[in-house]
Every structure is written in structure tokens, then in C-alpha cells.
Enzyme design. Structure first.
Site, PDB file in Angstrom:
ATOM      1  N   GLY A 218       0.815  -1.200   0.000  1.00 45.56           N
ATOM      2  CA  GLY A 218       0.000   0.000   0.000  1.00 45.56           C
ATOM      3  C   GLY A 218       0.849   1.249   0.000  1.00 45.56           C
ATOM      4  O   GLY A 218       2.083   1.188   0.000  1.00 45.56           O
ATOM      5  N   PHE A 219       0.188   2.392   0.031  1.00 48.57           N
ATOM      6  CA  PHE A 219       0.870   3.678   0.026  1.00 48.57           C
ATOM      7  C   PHE A 219       1.256   4.091   1.444  1.00 48.57           C
ATOM      8  O   PHE A 219       0.702   3.600   2.432  1.00 48.57           O
ATOM      9  CB  PHE A 219      -0.008   4.739  -0.633  1.00 48.57           C
ATOM     10  N   GLY A 220       2.198   5.029   1.516  1.00 47.82           N
ATOM     11  CA  GLY A 220       2.746   5.414   2.805  1.00 47.82           C
ATOM     12  C   GLY A 220       1.719   5.899   3.799  1.00 47.82           C
ATOM     13  O   GLY A 220       1.640   5.400   4.932  1.00 47.82           O
ATOM     14  N   LEU A 221       0.909   6.882   3.420  1.00 45.31           N
ATOM     15  CA  LEU A 221      -0.069   7.439   4.350  1.00 45.31           C
ATOM     16  C   LEU A 221      -1.189   6.462   4.657  1.00 45.31           C
ATOM     17  O   LEU A 221      -1.755   6.475   5.752  1.00 45.31           O
ATOM     18  CB  LEU A 221      -0.650   8.737   3.784  1.00 45.31           C
ATOM     19  N   GLU A 222      -1.512   5.590   3.706  1.00 41.82           N
ATOM     20  CA  GLU A 222      -2.649   4.689   3.871  1.00 41.82           C
ATOM     21  C   GLU A 222      -2.297   3.403   4.606  1.00 41.82           C
ATOM     22  O   GLU A 222      -3.148   2.832   5.298  1.00 41.82           O
ATOM     23  CB  GLU A 222      -3.241   4.356   2.502  1.00 41.82           C
ATOM     24  N   ALA A 223      -1.069   2.927   4.466  1.00 39.68           N
ATOM     25  CA  ALA A 223      -0.662   1.680   5.118  1.00 39.68           C
ATOM     26  C   ALA A 223       0.578   1.853   5.986  1.00 39.68           C
ATOM     27  O   ALA A 223       0.665   1.276   7.076  1.00 39.68           O
ATOM     28  CB  ALA A 223      -0.406   0.599   4.066  1.00 39.68           C
ATOM     29  N   GLY A 224       1.543   2.643   5.521  1.00 38.96           N
ATOM     30  CA  GLY A 224       2.774   2.838   6.287  1.00 38.96           C
ATOM     31  C   GLY A 224       2.541   3.570   7.590  1.00 38.96           C
ATOM     32  O   GLY A 224       3.046   3.170   8.646  1.00 38.96           O
ATOM     33  N   GLU A 262      17.449   4.110   8.800  1.00 39.99           N
ATOM     34  CA  GLU A 262      18.562   4.227   7.851  1.00 39.99           C
ATOM     35  C   GLU A 262      18.081   5.193   6.784  1.00 39.99           C
ATOM     36  O   GLU A 262      17.189   4.883   5.999  1.00 39.99           O
ATOM     37  CB  GLU A 262      18.908   2.853   7.275  1.00 39.99           C
ATOM     38  N   CYS A 301      21.706   4.996  -0.679  1.00 41.52           N
ATOM     39  CA  CYS A 301      21.846   6.045   0.346  1.00 41.52           C
ATOM     40  C   CYS A 301      23.297   6.451   0.548  1.00 41.52           C
ATOM     41  O   CYS A 301      23.580   7.577   0.962  1.00 41.52           O
ATOM     42  CB  CYS A 301      21.243   5.567   1.663  1.00 41.52           C
TER      43      CYS A 301
END
EC number: 1.2.1.3
Length: 506
Positions: A218-224, A262, A301
């Protein structure tokens, strides 16, 4: 060798049209029934769909993890080590498939996934299998009749959020120590690369008890966010950009749980004049070290995105380095001869191209590249960027801000003091490189750099038994090395008196 594209007759793996979440040992559709298109960066075309999950799906995954946590946490170290080694065996048996899937999902050259990403993932599982077998508790004799016992216990249920630049390898960095330590996991892949982790999960699903590993896309705001902010996790581990890391840390602080972060980097790669004292294999190695900025399309990174070159060395070195950049083979990531593939998303490609414009506006000189790569044919819709070298100064934005692409900004220094000042003149502190024939200088300078890892006369090596993590705004905690077990365990102290006599306080 050119591997066949997905969906063609000769493709070595057939993707499903749609992928669900893996919860409690079964594949479950998202509660709201929504899916999102998954695009391969190679061509810019949709090749499957992934579950667009929400808080309801995270809740189901947490329910499953908590139901399994007590039993899994009570398994012996020997049992868990055996399972981790079986996972490694399964990955080894399917190495080519996983390498192919990773290249399709991310856009990186298959020669790298075959030679580095998947073999490293396999080794990390084997390493932590060995670490947990070797881990021992301890006891302290307080006096003749009093003993302090120390036991390593799992945290319980942990959350993990995986980046898109090394989906399988970065998942492994978190999965292997967490499983070894006896934790149950709810893992969210990046929405840009949701599929390769699910393919890996399909391969190893029968090796783990239900509920031990749960994967929710899912997407960050919706699942993360629901995962990271949940009061039902004992830890959150995140790899990604620094801005998101700050949010993750805020969520964790509200629940008073530990975090491993990280985050970003702007790594200096420092070349001292003595490397040119001979035109030999070491000098050639240093030139290769410069060109490491293009590895994985610069989407690392620790990308050596700032090259600091001694002024007396500069002309000779940069001539050789630019010649090496010029022969980098860019093409289809499914061709084993390709050295640089596609950026992971159109958003990332656009960001990189915008920084090329910023560099020019700041007055930096373009020494190589500087534009989108037009490869033609079926690759025309893919996300390709030319390896780019800028010459400028360390105050420019292209020196200070993370671009996360195949872009290196070059400047010179007069002496060791100036080199150290330039190297440390950044908000980040994840990686760095030092190139010199002088062992004393290498040690002295390496200790002076404010970064979690200092590659010395090498770059971009990621062995399982070397600690990895950042200083400053590059993160909190460490990954890899046996110390990583500490991040997924808590210490239980039993302080036991074997003296039958009263203590005499009352």
C-alpha cells in the site's frame, strides 16, 4: 544474454495479474478491495497490480502476528537458525528467478541482482542463522549466594518499512535478524516496488509458521503510517528519506518504542594525490571507485555523490575517470551486459533531472551527461538518466542535497585539513570513501570523517558482518553485524538469591 520481457513466451517467470497481501500464512485481498497499477521502470508499462491496503489490513496483519508471537518467541535458537538456513537454501535454488523479478520491479541491471543483491540476501540469512546459534546469555555472581542471570528475549511484534532501491536486500537486512531473534513481523514494501518481496514470500511461505511474517502492500499514508504509529508494535524499522524518517520517529516517540532509521546521505569520496604515484592496478581501482556513483543508478543512500580530489591530482584523474564514465553501458536492465539501468520511478527520474537544472543554474560545469538517456525502441518509455558529472563547489545544492541518482559533484582540495572540512560539511553522515596509498593517513582520515561507514580503498561493499548505519541526519541504530540482534531483543535479568536467610531490612 538478454532475458525475455515479462508476459512473453520465453520469460523465465510469469507474474500474476494481481497480488494480494500475505497475512497469517495465506494470501488475502485488501479489505476495501482496491489495487494499484505496478509499473516496470524498464518500459514504463504496467505489468501487474498490487493490493492498495489501509489500516484495516494492517490490523489484520497485527492480529496474526500477535497470535503467533508467543509460540514463535519460545522456539529455540537452533530451530530458528535451521529455518533461516532453509530460507537461504530456497533463495539459492531460485536465485535467477528472484534476480529477474527484482530487475523487472525496480529497473536495476540484472547483472547486479544476479551477482550482488540476491547472493547478499542469501548470505545475510545464513549469517544471522549462525549469529543466533552462537548467541549466549550470561550470569554474574553477585556474592556467594546471589546470581544475576541475563536472558535475550524477543521484542514481540515489530514493524518494518522497506525502500524501493534494494527491495529484497533491504527486506532481508531487517527480516533476518528479526526472525533470528524470535520476533513476528508486519512488513510494508515500498509502493514503487511491491512485487519482488511478495515473490520471495511465496517461495518461503511454507518454511515459517502462520503469522510470523506478514506482508501488507500500500501507500505510505494509507498503510505505512498506520503501521508505524500503531500501539501494537514493539519496534519500527525504516529505510528511506530523512524527511519520512522524522515522521516515523515522531510516531515511535508517542508510543515509546525503539526505532532503527537508515536515512539519506551525501557521501564524500576523497582521492589523495599519492594514488597517482604509479599508473598501476591500484590507480585503476581508484578510478573505478569514482565511477561507483553510477552503481544501482545512483539510487543508494551511500552513493559517493561528492568527489573530493586533490588539486595536484585533479587533471590526470578526472581525465581517466571521465573516460571510464563514457564507456558505461546503458541499456535494457534485462541484458547481462548492461551496467546502468532505469531509475525506479518517473517521479525519481524527474527529481534527478530537476537537480541537473539546479546544478547548471548554480554555475556548475557539466563534465559528462546532464540529461535524460534516450534509448529508443521498447525502452523509450522507461526511466533512464545519463551518468552525470558536475564540477562545482561544496556550497552548491548539488553538493548538499541528496539527489539519489547517477550524479556526482566534483571539487578539489589543497590539503588534508581542507579535505576533512569538506567531507564533514554536510547534514548527513552515512557513508564515505578514502583513497590513498598511505596507511597512516587512511586510518587518521577515516577516524576523522563523521560517518557511520568509511570505505577505505574500496566502495559499495556490504558484507553481513560489517555494521552499517549513519551519523547525524543519516539515521539511528545499526543494521547488519551480530549487534543487530540487540535491536530486536530485550534483556531479561533474573536476580536470584539462593540464601535461605532473611535479608534483614525489616
Amino acid at each position: 544474454m538478454l532475458y525475455a520481457a515479462p508476459g512473453t513466451a520465453d520469460a523465465i517467470f510469469a507474474f500474476k495479474p494481481r497480488y494480494d497481501n500475505f497475512i497469517d500464512g495465506t494470501w488475502q485481498p485488501p479489505v476495501r478491495g482496491e489495487y494499484f497499477d505496478n509499473v516496470t521502470p524498464i518500459t514504463g508499462k504496467v505489468f501487474c497490480k498490487a493490493a492498495r491496503s489501509t489500516e484495516e489490513d494492517i490490523t489484520l496483519a497485527l492480529d496474526a502476528a500477535h497470535a503467533a508471537a508467543d509460540r514463535w518467541g519460545r522456539t529455540t535458537a537452533a530451530e530458528r537458525a535451521l529455518i533461516l538456513n532453509r530460507i537461504a537454501d530456497r533463495l539459492q535454488d531460485n536465485l535467477e528467478t528472484l534476480a529477474y523479478v527484482e530487475s523487472i520491479d525496480n529497473g536495476k541491471p540484472i547483472r547486479e541482482t544476479l551477482a550482488a543483491d540476491i547472493p547478499l540476501a542469501i548470505d545475510h540469512f545464513r549469517y544471522f542463522a549462525a549469529c543466533i546459534r552462537a548467541q549466549e546469555g550470561s550470569l554474574s555472581q553477585i556474592d556467594e549466594t546471589t546470581i544475576a542471570y541475563h536472558f535475550n528475549e524477543p521484542l514481540g511484534v515489530v514493524g518494518q518499512i522497506i525502500p524501493w532501491n534494494f527491495p529484497i536486500l533491504m527486506a532481508t537486512w531487517k527480516l533476518a535478524p528479526a526472525l533470528a531473534a524470535g520476533n513476528c513481523i508486519v512488513l510494508k514494501p515500498a509502493e514503487q516496488t511491491p512485487i519482488s518481496i511478495l515473490v520471495l514470500t511465496e517461495l518461503i511461505a511454507d518454511l515459517l509458521p502462520p503469522g510470523v511474517l506478514n506482508v501488507v502492500n500500500g501507500f505510505g499514508l494509507e498503510a505505512g503510517k498506520p503501521l508505524a504509529s500503531s500501539k501494537r508494535i514493539a519496534k519500527i524499522a525504516f529505510t528511506g528519506e530523512t524527511a519520512t524518517g522524522r515522521l516515523i520517529m515522531q510516531y515511535a516517540s508517542q508510543n515509546l518504542i525503539p526505532v532503527t532509521l537508515e536515512l539519506g546521505g551525501k557521501s564524500p569520496n576523497v582521492f589523495f594525490d599519492d594514488i597517482a604515484s604509479a599508473d598501476d592496478s591500484f590507480f585503476d581501482k581508484a578510478v573505478e571507485g569514482f565511477v561507483m556513483f553510477a552503481l544501482n543508478q545512483g539510487e543508494i543512500c551511500t552513493c559517493p555523490s561528492r568527489a573530493l580530489i586533490h588539486e595536484s591530482l585533479y587533471d590526470r584523474f578526472i581525465e581517466r575517470a571521465l573516460a571510464r564514465v563514457a564507456v558505461i553501458k546503458q541499456g535494457s536492465p534485462l541484458d547481462t551486459e548492461t551496467m546502468i539501468g532505469a531509475q525506479a520511478s518517473t517521479e525519481q527520474m524527474d527529481k534527478i533531472l530537476s537537480y541537473m537544472d539546479i546544478g547548471r543554474e548554480e554555475g556548475a560545469t557539466v563534465l559528462a551527461g546532464g540529461a535524460r538517456a534516450e534509448l529508443g525502441g521498447e525502452l523509450d518509455g522507461g526511466y533512464y538518466v545519463q551518468p552525470t558529472v558536475f564540477k562545482g563547489n561544496n556550497s552548491m545544492r548539488i553538493f548538499q542535497e541528496e539527489i539519489f541518482g547517477p550524479v556526482v559533484a566534483v571539487t578539489t582540495f589543497k590539503d588534508e585539513d581542507e579535505a576533512l572540512h569538506l567531507a564533514n560539511d554536510t547534514h548527513y553522515g552515512l557513508g564515505s570513501g578514502v583513497w590513498t596509498r598511505d596507511g597512516n593517513r587512511a586510518f587518521r582520515f577515516g577516524r576523522g570523517i563523521k560517518a557511520g561507514r568509511v570505505w577505505t580503498n574500496c566502495y559499495h561493499l556490504y558484507p553481513a558482518h560489517a555494521a552499517f548505519g549513519g551519523y547525524k541526519q543519516s539515521g539511528i541504530g545499526r543494521e547488519n553485524h551480530h549487534m543487530m540482534l540487540d535491536h530486536y531483543q530485550q534483556t531479561k535479568n533474573l536476580l536470584v538469591s539462593y540464601d535461605p536467610k532473611a535479608m534483614g531490612f525489616f
